[in-house]
Design a protein around this motif. Structure first.
Motif, PDB file in Angstrom:
ATOM      1  N   LEU A 313     -12.577  -1.662   5.749  1.00 49.23           N
ATOM      2  CA  LEU A 313     -11.574  -0.640   5.996  1.00 49.23           C
ATOM      3  C   LEU A 313     -10.856  -0.482   4.659  1.00 49.23           C
ATOM      4  O   LEU A 313     -10.359  -1.450   4.114  1.00 49.23           O
ATOM      5  N   ASN A 314     -10.808   0.736   4.144  1.00 49.50           N
ATOM      6  CA  ASN A 314     -10.143   0.878   2.842  1.00 49.50           C
ATOM      7  C   ASN A 314      -8.637   0.806   3.006  1.00 49.50           C
ATOM      8  O   ASN A 314      -8.088   1.196   4.024  1.00 49.50           O
ATOM      9  N   SER A 315      -7.956   0.283   2.011  1.00 51.81           N
ATOM     10  CA  SER A 315      -6.494   0.248   2.096  1.00 51.81           C
ATOM     11  C   SER A 315      -5.924   0.950   0.868  1.00 51.81           C
ATOM     12  O   SER A 315      -6.659   1.376  -0.008  1.00 51.81           O
ATOM     13  N   GLY A 316      -4.621   1.071   0.836  1.00 54.20           N
ATOM     14  CA  GLY A 316      -4.018   1.765  -0.294  1.00 54.20           C
ATOM     15  C   GLY A 316      -2.560   2.024  -0.020  1.00 54.20           C
ATOM     16  O   GLY A 316      -1.967   1.413   0.882  1.00 54.20           O
ATOM     17  N   VAL A 317      -1.991   2.933  -0.792  1.00 57.25           N
ATOM     18  CA  VAL A 317      -0.563   3.221  -0.679  1.00 57.25           C
ATOM     19  C   VAL A 317      -0.175   3.586   0.751  1.00 57.25           C
ATOM     20  O   VAL A 317       0.836   3.133   1.270  1.00 57.25           O
ATOM     21  N   HIS A 318      -1.020   4.414   1.390  1.00 54.62           N
ATOM     22  CA  HIS A 318      -0.684   4.916   2.721  1.00 54.62           C
ATOM     23  C   HIS A 318      -0.405   3.769   3.698  1.00 54.62           C
ATOM     24  O   HIS A 318       0.605   3.761   4.392  1.00 54.62           O
ATOM     25  N   GLY A 319      -1.309   2.794   3.728  1.00 52.72           N
ATOM     26  CA  GLY A 319      -1.132   1.656   4.621  1.00 52.72           C
ATOM     27  C   GLY A 319      -0.036   0.726   4.149  1.00 52.72           C
ATOM     28  O   GLY A 319       0.769   0.234   4.941  1.00 52.72           O
ATOM     29  N   ASN A 320       0.000   0.478   2.857  1.00 51.44           N
ATOM     30  CA  ASN A 320       0.993  -0.464   2.330  1.00 51.44           C
ATOM     31  C   ASN A 320       2.425   0.000   2.573  1.00 51.44           C
ATOM     32  O   ASN A 320       3.299  -0.800   2.883  1.00 51.44           O
ATOM     33  N   TYR A 321       2.651   1.288   2.409  1.00 50.78           N
ATOM     34  CA  TYR A 321       4.028   1.789   2.490  1.00 50.78           C
ATOM     35  C   TYR A 321       4.626   1.574   3.882  1.00 50.78           C
ATOM     36  O   TYR A 321       5.724   1.034   4.030  1.00 50.78           O
TER      37      TYR A 321
END
Ligand code: G6P
Ligand code: MN
Length: 439
Positions: A313-321
């Protein structure tokens, strides 16, 4: 222990959030995760995938999925909300109606945003009413668009609700600015004001107490940089964002007082945005044929293979925020985030009842906004018009009045005159009969 629920769990934005939740579940004291959606097929694909993925990576979290809202909300502590009535199919229909009529159709700006708001406001209100009955102490973190209009509706209808309306755009842009200056994002204190997808940075103070904005302005004015795209690693494979990060610098060059949110491109560069839009292949089409297809094809492949090994599952700013904000509430960290809240004096010369996007310190009591003070006439003028449009759109969605809808449409800066506005409104209504309140 905390139960997290994703409302709109079948969204293609879910994977990023699901991965960050998994990685940080111990910190978040998360023992239960529920994906809820009205779309049985999508939520079961993502739900089964997530169950398999969590299990195989040794996560102790109990994962489930459902199309039953009451069941999802039972004993919930955190609700991440990201719904899209009519899916991207309806988004693309709206975009095309607007483009054919020569106006901006983007899903949050222009009349694409108006139409999306008319679809989503009734559903969000119904969901929050249920939350108040079933899990009144749960925190709602809302990513649902059009966030500007939606947050105006939510705080009006539920002034006491435990809701924080957020957007990942300010932090994404801040991340690019930090990278440009070779700084750690956490070491810069940003001051921002406006509404969602409609705001500006007034300062960016580094760890030595120095404001980086004058340097950024100078680098733009001198022609040293004409884009921030290469400092934003997340979207470099996406031409829309590459172009957008460039247009943001163009806007800053033309209006150098404050640094603009990139979404101002739809209001301050509509000529360019129209010239670049393709009625046969809109952003909605791009999402459907790209991200949606990719994610659901991968879910199907994994489920058929019977293992999620080799998949991620890719993660990034969207999930982290969104997870950072939940974490700040859980641990009362009082960290600073840019969020949408009632103005309540934060911008001293702007309607105190209006919802604005400003920095706030977030802890277990929720968001405490910081004081911005007085804003200049240029920005205030743009905001006043936009806010009037947002409020009239909320009025239209809540009252079902055609006349009010027409006022909202004509107030939107992307609409040149009454005739165009009325024609687009009528066509959007016709195409959205199934979703909008009856006008
Ligand atoms: C950014 C914005 C979101 C928006 C998204 C659009 O993250 O902050 O509000 O939903 O971009 O992404 P998409 O790929 O669906 O056009
Ligand atoms: Mn956003």
């Amino acid at each position: 222990a905390n139960k997290f629920v994703i409302i709109g769990g079948g969204s293609t934005q879910s994977p990023s959030i699901l991965e960050v939740l998994r990685q940080r579940s111990a910190d978040l004291d998360m023992n239960q995760l529920v994906l809820y959606d009205i779309d049985e097929e999508r939520v079961s694909l993502l739900g089964q995938y997530t169950k398999m993925y969590y299990k195989e990576t040794g996560s102790p979290v109990h994962v489930s999925y459902t199309t039953n809202l009451e069941e999802a909300l039972q004993d919930a502590n955190f609700l991440f909300m990201q719904i899209r009535p009519g899916l991207n199919k309806q988004r693309a229909i709206d975009e095309k109606i607007c483009i054919r009529n020569g106006v901006i159709g983007q899903e949050t700006c222009g009349l694409g945003g108006f139409s999306f708001a008319m679809r989503v406001i009734p559903d969000i209100i119904a969901i929050i009413k249920k939350v108040k009955q079933i899990c009144p102490d749960a925190w709602i973190l809302n990513y649902t668009n059009p966030e500007a209009i939606l947050s105006e509706a939510i705080y009006r209808e539920f002034p006491e609700a435990k809701v924080i309306c957020i957007c990942d755009m300010p932090i994404s842009i801040e991340g690019a600015i930090a990278q440009y200056f070779h700084k750690d994002l956490k070491d810069i204190t940003f001051k921002y004001f406006g509404m969602n997808h409609f705001g500006w940075w007034t300062s960016m103070i580094d760890e030595n107490g120095q404001d980086l904005l004058p340097q950024l302005r100078e680098d733009v004015q001198s022609g040293k940089i004409d884009t921030l795209a290469q400092w934003n690693d997340e979207t470099l494979d996406d031409q829309y964002w590459i172009d957008t990060y460039k247009r943001m610098i163009t806007i800053f060059k033309r209006f150098p007082e404050y640094f603009p949110n990139c979404y101002l491109q739809y209001y301050l560069m509509p000529d360019v945005m129209m010239a670049e839009s393709d009625v046969n292949f809109t952003r909605g089409d791009w999402v459907m044929q790209g991200r949606e297809k990719r994610i659901f094809t991968e879910c199907r492949r994994v489920l058929k293979a019977g293992t999620a090994k080799g998949s991620s599952l890719n993660s990034g700013v969207h999930g982290n925020y969104i997870v950072d904000i939940a974490n700040a509430i859980i641990h009362n960290t009082r960290e600073r985030f840019t969020v949408n809240q009632k103005n309540n004096g934060a911008i001293s010369n702007f309607d105190p009842d209006a919802v604005v996007e400003v920095p706030a310190y977030i802890g277990s009591m929720g968001a405490e906004t910081i004081s911005i003070g007085k804003i200049p006439t240029f920005h205030k003028g743009l905001m006043e018009l936009q806010k009037a449009y947002e409020k009239r759109t909320v009025d239209a969605a809540l009252s079902g009045s055609y006349q009010v809808a027409l006022e909202a449409v004509v107030l939107n800066k992307t609409i040149p005159d009454y005739h165009v506005g009325k024609k687009v409104l009528d066509e959007l209504y016709e195409a959205n009969k199934q979703y909008w309140p009856e006008l």
